[in-house]
Design an enzyme around this catalytic site. Structure first.
Site, short mmCIF file in Angstrom:
data_model
loop_
_atom_site.label_atom_id
_atom_site.label_comp_id
_atom_site.label_asym_id
_atom_site.label_seq_id
_atom_site.Cartn_x
_atom_site.Cartn_y
_atom_site.Cartn_z
N SER A 86 0.94 -1.38 -0.15
CA SER A 86 -0.07 -0.06 -0.17
C SER A 86 0.86 1.29 0.14
CB SER A 86 -1.04 -0.13 1.13
OG SER A 86 -0.27 0.13 2.42
N THR A 101 1.36 -8.85 -5.35
CA THR A 101 0.19 -9.09 -4.46
C THR A 101 -1.05 -8.37 -4.98
OG1 THR A 101 1.29 -9.09 -2.35
CG2 THR A 101 -0.86 -8.11 -2.40
N THR A 131 -8.52 2.51 -4.37
CA THR A 131 -8.01 3.83 -3.91
C THR A 131 -8.24 4.91 -4.96
OG1 THR A 131 -5.90 5.09 -3.53
CG2 THR A 131 -5.89 3.23 -4.94
N ASP A 132 -8.57 6.25 -4.48
CA ASP A 132 -8.79 7.30 -5.56
C ASP A 132 -7.35 7.70 -6.20
OD1 ASP A 132 -6.83 8.33 -3.47
OD2 ASP A 132 -7.97 10.16 -3.21
N GLU A 133 -6.32 6.97 -5.76
CA GLU A 133 -5.19 7.17 -6.73
C GLU A 133 -5.19 6.42 -8.24
OE1 GLU A 133 -1.48 6.87 -4.70
OE2 GLU A 133 -2.00 7.73 -2.77
N TYR A 179 2.44 1.82 -7.75
CA TYR A 179 1.20 1.39 -6.73
C TYR A 179 -0.18 1.53 -7.35
CZ TYR A 179 -2.18 2.10 -2.87
OH TYR A 179 -3.43 2.19 -2.45
N LYS A 183 -3.15 -1.12 -8.53
CA LYS A 183 -4.70 -1.05 -7.86
C LYS A 183 -5.39 -0.99 -9.05
CE LYS A 183 -5.51 -1.16 -4.22
NZ LYS A 183 -5.81 -2.21 -3.11
N ASN A 278 0.10 19.39 2.35
CA ASN A 278 0.96 18.74 3.43
C ASN A 278 1.63 19.40 4.79
OD1 ASN A 278 0.40 16.04 2.14
ND2 ASN A 278 2.24 16.25 0.97
N GLY A 306 7.23 11.57 -9.36
CA GLY A 306 5.76 11.37 -9.96
C GLY A 306 4.65 11.77 -9.22
P1 NAD Z 1 -1.47 -1.81 4.94
O1 NAD Z 1 -0.16 -1.60 4.27
O2 NAD Z 1 -1.68 -1.27 6.44
O3 NAD Z 1 -2.02 -3.25 5.31
C1 NAD Z 1 -1.90 -4.36 4.15
C2 NAD Z 1 -2.14 -5.48 4.92
O4 NAD Z 1 -2.22 -6.53 3.57
C3 NAD Z 1 -1.04 -5.95 5.76
O5 NAD Z 1 -1.69 -6.51 6.86
C4 NAD Z 1 -0.36 -7.00 5.22
O6 NAD Z 1 0.32 -8.01 5.55
C5 NAD Z 1 -1.41 -7.71 4.08
N1 NAD Z 1 -0.77 -8.18 3.05
C6 NAD Z 1 0.01 -7.77 2.08
N2 NAD Z 1 0.31 -8.55 1.04
C7 NAD Z 1 -0.61 -9.58 1.30
C8 NAD Z 1 -0.63 -11.06 0.59
N3 NAD Z 1 -0.11 -11.10 -0.36
N4 NAD Z 1 -1.82 -11.75 1.20
C9 NAD Z 1 -2.28 -11.72 2.27
N5 NAD Z 1 -2.15 -10.26 2.92
C10 NAD Z 1 -1.12 -9.33 2.41
O7 NAD Z 1 -2.68 -1.21 3.93
P2 NAD Z 1 -3.58 -0.19 4.50
O8 NAD Z 1 -3.45 1.17 4.54
O9 NAD Z 1 -4.70 -0.73 5.62
O10 NAD Z 1 -4.73 -0.24 3.10
C11 NAD Z 1 -5.46 -1.44 3.26
C12 NAD Z 1 -6.34 -1.40 1.49
O11 NAD Z 1 -6.79 -0.13 1.26
C13 NAD Z 1 -5.07 -1.49 0.18
O12 NAD Z 1 -5.89 -1.95 -0.62
C14 NAD Z 1 -5.14 0.00 -0.21
O13 NAD Z 1 -4.84 0.02 -1.33
C15 NAD Z 1 -6.33 0.76 0.21
N6 NAD Z 1 -6.35 2.06 0.47
C16 NAD Z 1 -5.69 2.65 1.55
C17 NAD Z 1 -5.83 3.93 1.75
C18 NAD Z 1 -5.12 4.61 3.06
O14 NAD Z 1 -5.07 5.68 3.23
N7 NAD Z 1 -4.31 3.63 3.81
C19 NAD Z 1 -6.77 4.82 1.13
C20 NAD Z 1 -7.36 4.10 0.24
C21 NAD Z 1 -7.44 2.73 -0.25
O1 DAU Z 2 -5.24 8.18 -1.41
C1 DAU Z 2 -5.36 7.08 -1.12
C2 DAU Z 2 -3.89 6.72 -0.94
O2 DAU Z 2 -3.15 7.27 0.24
C3 DAU Z 2 -3.97 5.07 -0.31
O3 DAU Z 2 -4.13 4.45 -1.64
C4 DAU Z 2 -2.20 4.79 -0.26
O4 DAU Z 2 -2.27 3.24 0.17
C5 DAU Z 2 -1.82 5.64 1.00
O5 DAU Z 2 -0.56 5.12 1.38
C6 DAU Z 2 -1.77 6.98 0.77
O6 DAU Z 2 -0.94 7.50 -0.33
P1 DAU Z 2 -0.32 8.73 -0.09
O7 DAU Z 2 1.00 8.64 -1.00
O8 DAU Z 2 -1.07 9.94 -0.41
O9 DAU Z 2 0.09 8.71 1.50
P2 DAU Z 2 1.56 9.10 2.40
O10 DAU Z 2 0.87 8.97 3.82
O11 DAU Z 2 2.46 8.37 1.93
O12 DAU Z 2 1.63 10.45 1.82
C7 DAU Z 2 0.88 11.62 2.14
C8 DAU Z 2 1.33 12.70 1.28
O13 DAU Z 2 2.40 13.27 2.24
C9 DAU Z 2 2.12 12.74 -0.03
O14 DAU Z 2 1.75 13.83 -0.88
C10 DAU Z 2 3.59 12.55 0.36
C11 DAU Z 2 3.74 13.31 1.80
N1 DAU Z 2 4.73 12.84 2.52
C12 DAU Z 2 4.71 11.47 2.86
C13 DAU Z 2 5.89 11.03 3.62
C14 DAU Z 2 5.64 9.46 4.17
C15 DAU Z 2 5.86 13.89 2.99
O15 DAU Z 2 5.80 14.86 2.72
N2 DAU Z 2 6.75 13.16 3.67
C16 DAU Z 2 6.72 11.87 4.31
O16 DAU Z 2 7.55 11.44 4.92
#
Ligand code: NAD
Ligand code: DAU
Length: 367
Positions: A86, A101, A131-133, A179, A183, A278, A306
């Site tokens: 993720s 994965t 994800t919105d990404e 990533y 997705k 940010n 990117g």
């Molecule tokens: P995370 O990285 O915290 O957790 C991912 C989990 O998946 C972990 O427990 C990991 O062990 C498990 N995993 C990874 N590979 C695996 C595999 N091959 N088989 C089984 N388990 C596996 O991620 P998150 O932030 O909880 O995100 C969960 C989902 O939501 C993801 O699909 C991500 O794309 C999506 N998402 C996340 C966000 C966000 O802001 N975090 C926003 C929108 C969508």
């Molecule tokens: O929009 C949904 C997505 O949000 C999910 O699909 C992803 O799984 C999740 O990781 C998240 O992606 P981002 O790349 O937006 O999240 P991140 O927390 O990595 O970064 C948020 C913003 O902060 C991004 O613009 C990059 C910036 N950043 C991030 C880190 C880790 C920094 O400036 N410094 C940092 O150390």
């Protein structure tokens, strides 16, 4: 009558919050399947495992035999696939696990679900968490947020945005990073399984989540941990990229509604209507943590290759079809999240030191 959920990736940030929500609601049997990669942390579900309130299966969603056996044994009504690599930065360093994965793992899970249905399994819904990404990014048109009349009316509160454009559920897919490309690929595969094989697939696409149990590689927990440890706060580029923050509980409620009421083949977007640059978010975190001296440690570092500029969501379809609305106010949600991380320092410290991984061995090595 109780129903059974198979929650893949249920030991990660959003999965853990979703599992806890299901258990609080009280009418579900929950099976978690998770590979426990670096991001999976069973400690987050310690009491649920100890009390026998969930069943844990250690495994990879790309392992067809294991997924088949899990479906045959537990016969879920719902599969909710959170399992993923993720973190965008990791996908820049090494895209391969993201394909393994997010693409192949999801396709394996879809195939297994199909075989389960063909053998008489009563699968109500396969929810693919996206994800919105996948939509790429949007421009920043204003130096400070400007009220968006349409969204304000829809939500019954003032919504101010940094740009004119927002993503809709049917916006074109233009992923930027390995990533988001992985997705988007998984989404297209899931929709193809709906159209071609009739699998009851629903896709959810959400903006940036915040809340308890997030791995401290992501912006909010990383910055908080550094604030509390007096370390530099690494802001990418000039800190002007905009993210739309949603409380993880609001996302999880959306996922549950999509499972219960979602139209097979539909894509639902969810957003928090809380855009922040940010750098402004980092200042809010500093204020909420009560460490004003941390402002001096903000360090502008090289930008993410990117780097997406801005995300924003129109969740109208989810509001109209599922009756979903975000409930959390960002200011109070963020302060509560800061309090959670300050009160749960050992949880973060054990991740940073790597010792959280001992928990699985301790719990499961003799079973
Ligand atoms: P995370 O990285 O915290 O957790 C991912 C989990 O998946 C972990 O427990 C990991 O062990 C498990 N995993 C990874 N590979 C695996 C595999 N091959 N088989 C089984 N388990 C596996 O991620 P998150 O932030 O909880 O995100 C969960 C989902 O939501 C993801 O699909 C991500 O794309 C999506 N998402 C996340 C966000 C966000 O802001 N975090 C926003 C929108 C969508
Ligand atoms: O929009 C949904 C997505 O949000 C999910 O699909 C992803 O799984 C999740 O990781 C998240 O992606 P981002 O790349 O937006 O999240 P991140 O927390 O990595 O970064 C948020 C913003 O902060 C991004 O613009 C990059 C910036 N950043 C991030 C880190 C880790 C920094 O400036 N410094 C940092 O150390």
């Amino acid at each position: 009558m109780s129903r059974t959920f198979l929650v893949t990736g249920g030991a990660g940030f959003i999965g853990v919050n979703f599992v806890k929500m299901l258990l609080e609601n009280g009418d579900s049997n929950v099976v978690v399947l998770d590979a426990l990669t670096y991001a999976g942390n069973l400690e987050s579900l310690r009491s649920e495992i100890q009390d026998g309130r969930i069943t844990f299966v250690h495994g990879d969603i790309a392992d067809r035999a294991l997924v088949d056996a899990t479906l045959a044994q537990y016969r879920p009504d719902y599969i909710v696939n959170f399992a993923a690599e993720s973190h965008v930065d990791r996908s820049v360093t090494d895209p391969r696990p993201f394909v393994e994965t997010n693409v192949l793992g999801t396709q394996t899970l879809l195939d297994s679900a199909r075989a389960y249905v063909a053998s008489g399994g009563r699968l109500e819904k396969f929810v693919q968490i996206s994800t919105d990404e996948v939509y790429g990014d949007l421009s920043i048109d204003f130096e400070s947020p400007v009220v968006n009349a349409v969204l304000s009316e829809k939500l019954g509160r003032q919504v101010a945005l940094y740009g004119r454009e927002v993503f809709h559920h049917d916006s074109p897919l233009r992923p930027s990073s390995p990533y988001s490309a992985s997705k988007a690929s998984a989404d297209m595969m899931a929709l193809a399984y709906h159209r071609t094989f009739g699998l009851p697939v629903v896709i959810t696409r959400c903006s940036n989540n915040y809340g308890p149990y997030q791995f401290p590689e992501k912006l909010i927990p990383l910055m908080l941990n550094n604030i509390l440890e007096g370390r530099p706060l690494p802001v990418y580029g000039r800190g002007l990229n905009v993210r739309d923050w949603i409380h993880v509980d609001d996302h999880c409620r959306g996922v549950l509604l999509a499972a219960e009421k979602g139209r097979p083949g539909a894509v639902y977007t969810f957003g928090g209507y809380s855009e922040r640059r940010n750098i402004d978010l980092v200042h809010e975190l500093i204020a909420a943590s009560g460490h004003p001296e941390a402002a001096d440690t903000i360090t502008y570092v090289g930008d993410r290759p990117g780097h997406d500029l801005r995300y924003a969501i129109d969740a109208s379809l989810a509001m109209d079809e599922l009756g979903w609305r975000p409930r959390h106010d960002f200011g109070s949600g963020l302060r509560a999240t800061v309090r959670w991380y300050m009160a749960n320092r050992p949880w973060v410290e054990r991740i940073v030191s790597g010792s959280y991984r001992d928990y699985y061995t301790k719990m499961y090595s003799n079973r």
